[in-house]
Design an enzyme around this catalytic site. Structure first.
Site, PDB file in Angstrom:
ATOM      1  CE  LYS A 119      -4.377  -1.666   1.596  1.00 37.94           C
ATOM      2  NZ  LYS A 119      -5.563  -1.445   2.394  1.00 37.94           N
ATOM      3  CE  LYS A 211      -6.268  -7.377  -0.860  1.00 37.66           C
ATOM      4  NZ  LYS A 211      -7.693  -7.091  -0.831  1.00 37.66           N
ATOM      5  CE  LYS A 214     -13.666  -2.656   1.083  1.00 34.82           C
ATOM      6  NZ  LYS A 214     -12.624  -2.665   2.119  1.00 34.82           N
TER       7      LYS A 214
HETATM    8  P1  ATP Z   1      -8.384  -2.299   0.673  1.00 34.20           P
HETATM    9  O1  ATP Z   1      -7.861  -2.444  -0.732  1.00 34.20           O
HETATM   10  O2  ATP Z   1      -8.882  -0.912   0.984  1.00 34.20           O
HETATM   11  O3  ATP Z   1      -7.467  -2.873   1.727  1.00 34.20           O
HETATM   12  P2  ATP Z   1      -9.843  -4.736   0.679  1.00 34.20           P
HETATM   13  O4  ATP Z   1     -10.572  -5.083  -0.572  1.00 34.20           O
HETATM   14  O5  ATP Z   1      -8.557  -5.433   0.976  1.00 34.20           O
HETATM   15  O6  ATP Z   1      -9.690  -3.167   0.695  1.00 34.20           O
HETATM   16  P3  ATP Z   1     -10.565  -4.905   3.479  1.00 34.20           P
HETATM   17  O7  ATP Z   1     -11.621  -4.072   4.103  1.00 34.20           O
HETATM   18  O8  ATP Z   1      -9.121  -4.576   3.720  1.00 34.20           O
HETATM   19  O9  ATP Z   1     -10.842  -4.952   1.889  1.00 34.20           O
HETATM   20  O10 ATP Z   1     -10.807  -6.417   3.903  1.00 34.20           O
HETATM   21  C1  ATP Z   1     -12.065  -6.896   4.372  1.00 34.20           C
HETATM   22  C2  ATP Z   1     -12.053  -8.409   4.374  1.00 34.20           C
HETATM   23  O11 ATP Z   1     -12.094  -8.878   3.029  1.00 34.20           O
HETATM   24  C3  ATP Z   1     -10.814  -9.022   5.012  1.00 34.20           C
HETATM   25  O12 ATP Z   1     -11.204 -10.158   5.763  1.00 34.20           O
HETATM   26  C4  ATP Z   1      -9.987  -9.439   3.831  1.00 34.20           C
HETATM   27  O13 ATP Z   1      -9.164 -10.546   4.134  1.00 34.20           O
HETATM   28  C5  ATP Z   1     -11.067  -9.828   2.831  1.00 34.20           C
HETATM   29  N1  ATP Z   1     -10.579  -9.680   1.449  1.00 34.20           N
HETATM   30  C6  ATP Z   1     -10.157  -8.542   0.863  1.00 34.20           C
HETATM   31  N2  ATP Z   1      -9.813  -8.755  -0.406  1.00 34.20           N
HETATM   32  C7  ATP Z   1      -9.996 -10.094  -0.638  1.00 34.20           C
HETATM   33  C8  ATP Z   1      -9.804 -10.944  -1.766  1.00 34.20           C
HETATM   34  N3  ATP Z   1      -9.365 -10.445  -2.918  1.00 34.20           N
HETATM   35  N4  ATP Z   1     -10.123 -12.256  -1.647  1.00 34.20           N
HETATM   36  C9  ATP Z   1     -10.589 -12.762  -0.475  1.00 34.20           C
HETATM   37  N5  ATP Z   1     -10.782 -12.008   0.634  1.00 34.20           N
HETATM   38  C10 ATP Z   1     -10.500 -10.694   0.565  1.00 34.20           C
HETATM   39 MG    MG Z   2      -7.368  -4.851   2.637  1.00 31.87          MG
END
Ligand code: ATP
Ligand code: MG
Length: 350
Positions: A119, A211, A214
């Protein structure tokens, strides 16, 4: 080790659009745990501001997204009456415990965290101190409830290990005081991950080695929970693949991250093993498989997205869920924080 009451805690950041990875890796897994455990599901808004406002969109957008993540929890089937749903910033004990953990965790531990490296990117000097200390706040989120089980996607495994290290070091550093305060041989549990099944890491639709996230600037990299049927169809049709037909066995997915990801998504949505998906679609063209995946994704996400939109249309209801949840969360967190102060040696009013 002392026996701890079993409790589940997990959080989702209100940053950007919730996507299929959040759903399959986290939110959908929260739902069945309600039958077996007392659960606390948190919208971790203090984590959201570890990135600059230009990333999460500023104050109005943050409010909107806190309510949207709450709506996703409820639409997915989380019961805010039997369990606890709230946003982190309403329970200041999270920040209070995080400070103590900043003094327990070692810089060397944080330096190993891959999420920070990803990040912060190349310009690490310009990253916020909060982004660096993110894992100690996450440890506080979990341990301020002395939670024992944490359902998270695979990408959060490293942070959960750090949470265990923090708990262990606190238990060791203050062992005598913990015993003298009447908490036996350990104050914090070593929280266990609940990461199982296929698709714990859903990858980007544009690049099978990254991955789904968001914060990815390309909306075509992810399927958002509020995407309509046409958008879902378009994103899946455009999803990157390779020229080979699908293999008939799992071994054939090795070295083919995009194919592997789409098969994993299909398997997770349908609740079957990858091998079964390949038995049905192996040897066939991607176009046929993608058409079936579109139907499956639309069937799943259509009703969820519609319910989310309905709930977001009633912000007063969402806010009442959050403030009720925050009151009940604080009733658990405050005595834990008071005990931590006693153990640490802070003087406090009785
Ligand atoms: P950011 O990019 O802002 O970190 P994010 O998509 O990683 O957003 P988070 O809010 O950090 O979302 O994570 C929320 C939950 O979703 C966590 O339990 C994380 O492990 C899960 N998660 C996030 N991305 C994935 C993915 N690509 N596949 C499976 N689980 C995910
Ligand atoms: Mg995350």
């Amino acid at each position: 080790m002392a026996a701890f009451k079993e409790r589940v805690f997990s959080g989702v950041q209100p940053t950007g659009n919730l996507h299929l990875g959040n759903y399959l890796g986290a939110i959908s897994r929260f739902v069945p745990l309600q039958e077996k455990y007392d659960c606390i599901y948190c919208v971790v808004d203090m984590h959201a501001i570890t990135m600059p406002p230009s990333v999460w969109g500023g104050p109005q957008e943050l409010k909107r997204q806190i309510r949207e993540v709450t709506a996703a929890f409820l639409a997915a089937g989380i019961d805010p009456k039997r369990h606890i749903v709230f946003n982190q910033s309403q329970v200041s004990e999270h920040a209070e415990l995080a400070w103590i953990f900043n003094c327990v965790a070692r810089i060397g531990w944080l330096n190993r965290m891959t999420q920070f490296k990803e990040k912060a990117g190349k310009d690490r000097e310009n990253a916020s101190v909060g982004l660096y200390a993110y894992p100690t706040l996450m440890a506080a989120d979990i341990l301020v409830y002395r939670a024992t089980h944490v359902p998270v996607g695979e990408d959060q495994k490293q942070h959960l290990e750090l949470t265990r290290d923090v708990a262990q070091k606190f238990n060791n550093d203050f062992a005598e005081s913990i015993a003298a305060c009447g908490f036996g041989d350990a104050f914090f549990p070593l929280a266990e991950p609940l990461i199982q099944g296929p698709a714990m890491r859903i990858m980007s639709l544009r690049d099978g080695t990254k991955k789904m996230s968001k914060s990815d600037p390309s909306d075509y990299s992810r399927i958002n929970l509020t995407d309509d049927a046409d958008t879902i169809a378009q994103k899946i049709r455009k999803a990157k693949t390779d020229p080979e037909p699908l293999p008939s066995e799992e071994k054939g997915l090795e070295g083919r991250p995009e194919a592997d990801n789409l098969v994993g998504i299909f398997a997770a949505l349908k609740g079957v093993p990858r091998a079964e998906v390949l038995r049905e679609f192996g040897g066939g063209q991607f176009s046929v498989f993608k058409a079936a995946l579109i139907d499956l994704a639309v069937d799943h996400l259509g009703p969820l997205g519609a319910e989310m939109k309905r709930l977001v249309g009633d912000p007063a209801y969402i806010d009442s869920v959050l403030s009720d949840g925050a009151d009940r969360a604080r009733a658990i967190a405050r005595p834990v924080m008071d005990a931590v102060k006693d153990i640490t040696g802070f003087v406090r009013r009785g």
